[in-house]
Design a protein around this motif. Structure first.
Motif, PDB file in Angstrom:
ATOM      1  N   ASP A 188       0.161  14.031 -10.730  1.00 28.31           N
ATOM      2  CA  ASP A 188      -0.939  14.307  -9.811  1.00 28.31           C
ATOM      3  C   ASP A 188      -0.564  15.499  -8.943  1.00 28.31           C
TER       4      ASP A 188
ATOM      5  N   ALA B 201       1.154   7.997  -1.760  1.00 31.18           N
ATOM      6  CA  ALA B 201       0.332   9.137  -1.357  1.00 31.18           C
ATOM      7  C   ALA B 201       0.827   9.718  -0.034  1.00 31.18           C
TER       8      ALA B 201
ATOM      9  N   ASN C  90      -2.190  16.987  -5.621  1.00 23.22           N
ATOM     10  CA  ASN C  90      -3.219  16.785  -4.608  1.00 23.22           C
ATOM     11  C   ASN C  90      -3.044  17.753  -3.445  1.00 23.22           C
TER      12      ASN C  90
END
Length: 677
Positions: free
Chosen positions: A103, A209, A105
């Motif tokens: 990922d 995250a 982000n």
């Protein structure tokens, strides 16, 4: 080519491209023995011009893998690689891409609030006051200082190199080519507030995250608008640093054009001042409209450093950027700045012991006996590679460690034709560095670092960018390109004339000690497309069509000692057909010289950072000036970007928002170390 030629060149579409073209103009008169000459003498000019090497030279550069036929199976090549990921497909489009299974982000964008009392970003109603509490513009260097043992909280330290007014402000367009007619004092203050750096607390939650801690007590903005700084080291207080606003020569407001940087072993942040010359102004022009510095008492020094560049109109409104009013002020820029991110009230320090030049970065390591060592490149065509070694050793005394940046020896590199590198000390009284040659003291040597290095016979390089030490006496020197080098100016360490693609040199310091004053060097990669013989590229034959690159710019060594390379092709990406990106480059064994693409930028963006957390599970990268460089080469767009009509609106893809430079955080889906099985 002059500044006027650049501004009127229809192929140059924005300030960033103009600045890049300006940096193509060498200021070094010492071109008798360039790195291209050294490489040709070492390996043979005819073979280098063909893009071929003999068996012995190929083995020295790439290891035994260079002699293995390209037909070796893909399965075997993958088994030999230390980088475990499926390679990304190269290309160029409106967004970013990362290898499958990861990922990527967006963590922070230009204008994002980073203070508890900061206003939300309003691109149509920007103010300097708001910008000073928001994340700055073009983000280059990224560093991470952990705040807990787990590494789940920490301080992100980010440089903001420069601004692109044509995509930053509505209805303005490019200003350097029209006399800055639209640059009001308010807009200039916003530009200044968007430069400098940001310290931002971030935290990782239970899902893995990362997010900004907006009310972090150590969050801070640093800017050339109002951040007070001190100078220390041998040049502090020197008469050549004594200005009208600071007769003692010990203070300065702000830092500019902070490109790459580094973190010290004790957790302070080093901000490198690169193209500082471009911010200085003069009202005195000659008959051709060029800056006239003939009446300046330091005209020769200004010419060697390219002052004044006049790429910003700050000097029209701030005397400290106008050399007619403050002729000594340029001497207060071009240094390395130390910031304590743990103390938001601390005063940043410009360390003059590290020399004055266009610092690309300031990557640190520790020598065999504990001394601080910093590798630094001077990012200009035909300029030099430097290294600093402290007198004292790194200790657990954080306050005392700062003195290591004040007392030490600065060296400049000379690459010999036999593969030896010698580090030459820039010390007053040694060799030609005497009063007879204009150096009255060590302060003069450091203020005029470039001129001192000229006299010592350092090797002119193909734009030294980042220099990344590995900690075991190995360092990687990134040479981004040099299309101004002529056929007769090549040498062993800079082998190609008119090099559009650059190369990477590997240094092995004697005894595996980064403080050594000599060692050996070899070429790890000659960049560019290996399918064209005239390019003269050199890669391990297992490098795929996606894996080769041009213009290496920044580097990182991960927790497993592996090398990662970020590129900055500027407007020249059309020569490769690829956006800038992040590549995994093998340095050991049969796979040496193999490269794999891991991440790529949106069109017009430069790949910056990169920085790995200590556990190897998070990678921070930065994309600056998205949607600007080379957009005339983007199929289907083929024009210059503006605020109203950009080539991409990355990362928001909101019709009311222009492209925004941003920091991206990369993690592995499901957790775990990056590029490890």
């Amino acid at each position: 080519m002059t500044r006027s030629d650049i501004m009127n060149d229809p192929s140059i579409g924005n300030k960033a491209e103009a600045y890049e073209a300006f940096d193509d103009i060498p200021t070094n008169p010492n071109l008798n023995r360039t790195i291209g000459d050294v490489i040709n003498a070492r390996f043979g000019r005819r073979d280098m011009l063909r893009g071929m090497l003999g068996v012995s030279a190929s083995t020295a550069l790439f290891g035994a893998a260079a002699l293995i036929a390209p037909a070796k199976s893909q399965a075997a090549a993958k088994a030999a690689s230390r980088y475990v990921f499926d390679e990304l497909t190269s290309g160029n489009d409106a967004t970013h891409h990362v290898a499958e299974g990861y990922d990527a982000n967006v963590l922070l964008r230009w204008g994002d609030p980073i203070m508890a009392d900061a206003p939300e970003f309003d691109v149509m109603n920007q103010t300097a006051a708001a910008q000073l509490k928001q994340f700055g513009y073009n983000n280059d260097y990224v560093g991470f200082v952990p705040l807990n043992d787990e590494g789940t909280r920490g301080l992100l330290c980010v440089n903001h190199e420069y601004t692109n007014e044509e995509v930053m402000f509505p209805g303005l367009g490019r200003q350097d080519s029209n006399g800055f007619a639209g640059m009001t004092p308010d807009l200039i203050d916003i530009e200044m507030a968007a430069h400098g750096g940001s310290v931002v607390e971030i935290a990782k939650d239970s899902t893995g995250a990362w997010a900004v801690v907006r009310d972090g007590k150590m969050n801070r903005r640093i800017s050339p608008l109002q951040t007070a700084m001190t100078l220390d080291g041998p040049a502090a207080g020197h008469h050549r640093l004594q200005t009208n606003d600071d007769p003692a020569g010990l203070k300065v407001i702000g830092t500019i054009n902070n490109c790459a940087g580094g973190l010290t072993p004790w957790g302070t942040w080093l901000m490198a001042e690169e193209n500082f010359h471009g911010y200085f102004w003069t009202d005195k022009l000659d008959g051709e409209g060029k800056p006239d510095i003939s009446g300046q008492p330091e005209a020769a020094q200004m010419a060697r450093y390219g002052v004044p560049g006049m790429w910003y109109a700050w000097g029209q409104h701030y005397d400290r950027y106008n050399i007619d009013k403050e002729p000594k002020m340029p001497n207060k820029f071009g240094w390395v700045v130390e910031v304590d991110p743990m103390d938001p009230t601390s005063t940043p320090i410009k360390h003059t012991a590290l020399g004055r030049f266009r610092h690309e970065g300031a990557e640190t390591t520790v020598s065999a006996d504990g001394k601080l060592v910093i590798y630094m490149g001077d990012d200009n065509r035909f300029d030099y590679q430097y290294k600093y070694v402290s007198n004292g050793s790194v200790s657990d005394d954080r306050a005392a460690n700062s003195a290591l940046l004040s007392e030490g020896v600065l060296y400049v590199a000379r690459f010999e034709e036999d593969g030896i590198i010698n580090w030459l000390p820039l010390v007053h009284g040694l060799g030609p560095l005497t009063a007879e040659n204009g150096f009255d003291d060590q302060g003069d040597v450091l203020i005029d670092t470039r001129i001192a290095a000229d006299l010592l016979g350092a090797t002119p390089m193909d734009r030294p960018e980042d220099a990344q030490p590995r900690g075991d006496g190995t360092a990687y020197i990134l040479l981004t390109n040099n299309n101004k080098r002529k056929a007769g100016e090549t040498n062993a360490a800079n082998p190609r004339a008119a090099s559009d693609f650059g190369h990477i040199i590997e240094i092995k310091e004697n005894g595996g000690d980064h403080a050594a004053t000599s060692g050996t060097w070899s070429i790890l990669l000659k960049c560019g497309d290996p399918s064209f013989a005239e390019v003269g590229a050199q890669w391990n034959p297992d490098t795929s069509q996606n894996g080769w690159f041009g213009s290496p710019d920044n580097a990182a060594i991960d927790a497993d000692g592996r090398l990662w390379i970020a590129t900055d092709q500027g407007s020249k990406w059309g020569k490769t057909g690829k956006s800038d990106g992040l590549y995994a480059v093998e340095t050991e064994g049969d796979a040496r010289g193999t490269s794999k693409l891991f991440f790529r930028c949106p069109v017009g963006g430069e790949m910056c950072g990169p920085y790995f957390t200590e556990d190897g599970e998070t990678l921070f990268v930065a994309v600056q000036h998205p949607g600007t460089d080379g957009t005339k080469d983007l199929a289907g767009f083929e024009r210059e970007s503006t605020f109203e009509d950009p080539a991409t609106r990355w990362p928001d893809f909101n019709d009311k928002m222009p492209p925004r430079p941003a920091v991206v955080v990369i993690t592995r889906q499901g957790g775990g170390k990056i590029a490890v099985s």
